[in-house]
Design a protein around this motif. Structure first.
Motif, PDB file in Angstrom:
ATOM      1  N   PRO A  42      15.136  45.004  38.197  1.00  0.00           N
ATOM      2  CA  PRO A  42      13.784  44.503  37.950  1.00  0.00           C
ATOM      3  C   PRO A  42      13.043  45.438  36.995  1.00  0.00           C
ATOM      4  CG  PRO A  42      14.138  44.982  40.298  1.00  0.00           C
ATOM      5  CD  PRO A  42      15.332  45.453  39.544  1.00  0.00           C
ATOM      6  N   LYS A  43      11.928  44.986  36.459  1.00  0.00           N
ATOM      7  CA  LYS A  43      11.127  45.835  35.563  1.00  0.00           C
ATOM      8  C   LYS A  43      10.639  47.086  36.305  1.00  0.00           C
ATOM      9  CE  LYS A  43       9.641  42.033  32.667  1.00  0.00           C
ATOM     10  NZ  LYS A  43      10.230  42.288  31.395  1.00  0.00           N
ATOM     11  N   ILE A  44      10.339  46.932  37.595  1.00  0.00           N
ATOM     12  CA  ILE A  44       9.891  48.050  38.427  1.00  0.00           C
ATOM     13  C   ILE A  44      10.752  48.074  39.685  1.00  0.00           C
ATOM     14  CG2 ILE A  44       7.963  48.987  39.768  1.00  0.00           C
ATOM     15  CD1 ILE A  44       6.085  47.509  37.848  1.00  0.00           C
ATOM     16  N   GLY A  45      11.211  49.256  40.062  1.00  0.00           N
ATOM     17  CA  GLY A  45      11.980  49.392  41.290  1.00  0.00           C
ATOM     18  C   GLY A  45      13.471  49.514  41.049  1.00  0.00           C
ATOM     19  N   ALA A  46      14.175  49.641  42.159  1.00  0.00           N
ATOM     20  CA  ALA A  46      15.623  49.842  42.122  1.00  0.00           C
ATOM     21  C   ALA A  46      16.366  48.539  41.872  1.00  0.00           C
ATOM     22  CB  ALA A  46      16.084  50.443  43.448  1.00  0.00           C
ATOM     23  N   SER A  47      17.557  48.656  41.328  1.00  0.00           N
ATOM     24  CA  SER A  47      18.392  47.480  41.114  1.00  0.00           C
ATOM     25  C   SER A  47      18.881  46.950  42.462  1.00  0.00           C
ATOM     26  CB  SER A  47      19.574  47.815  40.209  1.00  0.00           C
ATOM     27  OG  SER A  47      20.447  48.718  40.827  1.00  0.00           O
ATOM     28  N   PHE A  48      19.323  45.702  42.457  1.00  0.00           N
ATOM     29  CA  PHE A  48      19.861  45.090  43.668  1.00  0.00           C
ATOM     30  C   PHE A  48      21.000  44.161  43.280  1.00  0.00           C
ATOM     31  CE2 PHE A  48      16.600  42.238  42.130  1.00  0.00           C
ATOM     32  CZ  PHE A  48      17.118  40.974  42.335  1.00  0.00           C
ATOM     33  N   TYR A  49      21.833  43.829  44.267  1.00  0.00           N
ATOM     34  CA  TYR A  49      22.969  42.947  44.045  1.00  0.00           C
ATOM     35  C   TYR A  49      22.652  41.547  44.545  1.00  0.00           C
ATOM     36  CZ  TYR A  49      25.767  47.065  43.063  1.00  0.00           C
ATOM     37  OH  TYR A  49      26.270  48.219  42.519  1.00  0.00           O
ATOM     38  N   LEU A  50      23.066  40.562  43.772  1.00  0.00           N
ATOM     39  CA  LEU A  50      22.917  39.163  44.135  1.00  0.00           C
ATOM     40  C   LEU A  50      24.302  38.523  44.079  1.00  0.00           C
ATOM     41  CD1 LEU A  50      20.812  36.864  44.688  1.00  0.00           C
ATOM     42  CD2 LEU A  50      20.987  36.341  42.254  1.00  0.00           C
ATOM     43  N   PRO A  51      24.718  37.841  45.146  1.00  0.00           N
ATOM     44  CA  PRO A  51      26.037  37.187  45.121  1.00  0.00           C
ATOM     45  C   PRO A  51      26.149  36.193  43.957  1.00  0.00           C
ATOM     46  CG  PRO A  51      25.135  37.162  47.339  1.00  0.00           C
ATOM     47  CD  PRO A  51      24.039  37.631  46.426  1.00  0.00           C
ATOM     48  N   PHE A  52      27.264  36.223  43.283  1.00  0.00           N
ATOM     49  CA  PHE A  52      27.513  35.302  42.176  1.00  0.00           C
ATOM     50  C   PHE A  52      28.121  34.031  42.762  1.00  0.00           C
ATOM     51  CE2 PHE A  52      27.579  35.073  37.583  1.00  0.00           C
ATOM     52  CZ  PHE A  52      28.405  34.002  37.349  1.00  0.00           C
ATOM     53  N   THR A  53      27.268  33.250  43.421  1.00  0.00           N
ATOM     54  CA  THR A  53      27.683  32.008  44.084  1.00  0.00           C
ATOM     55  C   THR A  53      26.833  30.856  43.568  1.00  0.00           C
ATOM     56  OG1 THR A  53      26.108  32.286  45.901  1.00  0.00           O
ATOM     57  CG2 THR A  53      28.304  33.251  46.195  1.00  0.00           C
ATOM     58  N   ASP A  54      27.285  29.634  43.824  1.00  0.00           N
ATOM     59  CA  ASP A  54      26.525  28.453  43.419  1.00  0.00           C
ATOM     60  C   ASP A  54      25.180  28.380  44.128  1.00  0.00           C
ATOM     61  OD1 ASP A  54      28.541  27.662  41.710  1.00  0.00           O
ATOM     62  OD2 ASP A  54      29.438  26.272  43.144  1.00  0.00           O
ATOM     63  N   GLU A  55      25.078  28.954  45.325  1.00  0.00           N
ATOM     64  CA  GLU A  55      23.823  28.934  46.071  1.00  0.00           C
ATOM     65  C   GLU A  55      22.785  29.870  45.464  1.00  0.00           C
ATOM     66  OE1 GLU A  55      26.837  29.610  47.772  1.00  0.00           O
ATOM     67  OE2 GLU A  55      27.079  27.481  48.208  1.00  0.00           O
ATOM     68  N   CYS A  56      23.230  30.964  44.841  1.00  0.00           N
ATOM     69  CA  CYS A  56      22.316  31.957  44.282  1.00  0.00           C
ATOM     70  C   CYS A  56      22.151  31.835  42.769  1.00  0.00           C
ATOM     71  CB  CYS A  56      22.783  33.364  44.637  1.00  0.00           C
ATOM     72  SG  CYS A  56      22.664  33.737  46.393  1.00  0.00           S
TER      73      CYS A  56
END
Length: 75
Positions: A42-56
């Motif tokens: 994000p522009k501010i804050g720590a990175s995060f992981y998002l599942p690479f799925t059709d739902e996300c």
């Protein structure tokens, strides 16, 4: 083909939620053994992981990735 891409091509691409709100950008794609994950900074804050799925991951265009963030993943 039109719907095919290399993961490396997604690095640096903007990420928006399904309402058009800017989330950040992709800084990496990882797989720690269970599934593929987008690492989003994000522009501010720590990175995060998002599942690479059709739902996300709802849509990938030439300039952005439209995602649905699961409730509670980020605040």
């Amino acid at each position: 083909d039109e719907d095919e891409f290399y993961y490396v091509d997604l690095i640096g691409r903007a990420v928006e939620d399904e309402n058009g709100k800017a989330i950040g950008s992709v800084i990496a794609l990882e797989n720690f053994g269970a599934s593929d994950l987008l690492e989003i900074k994000p522009k501010i804050g720590a990175s995060f992981y998002l599942p690479f799925t059709d739902e996300c991951v709802l849509e990938i265009t030439d300039d952005k990735i439209i995602v649905r963030i699961p409730e509670g993943l980020i605040e």
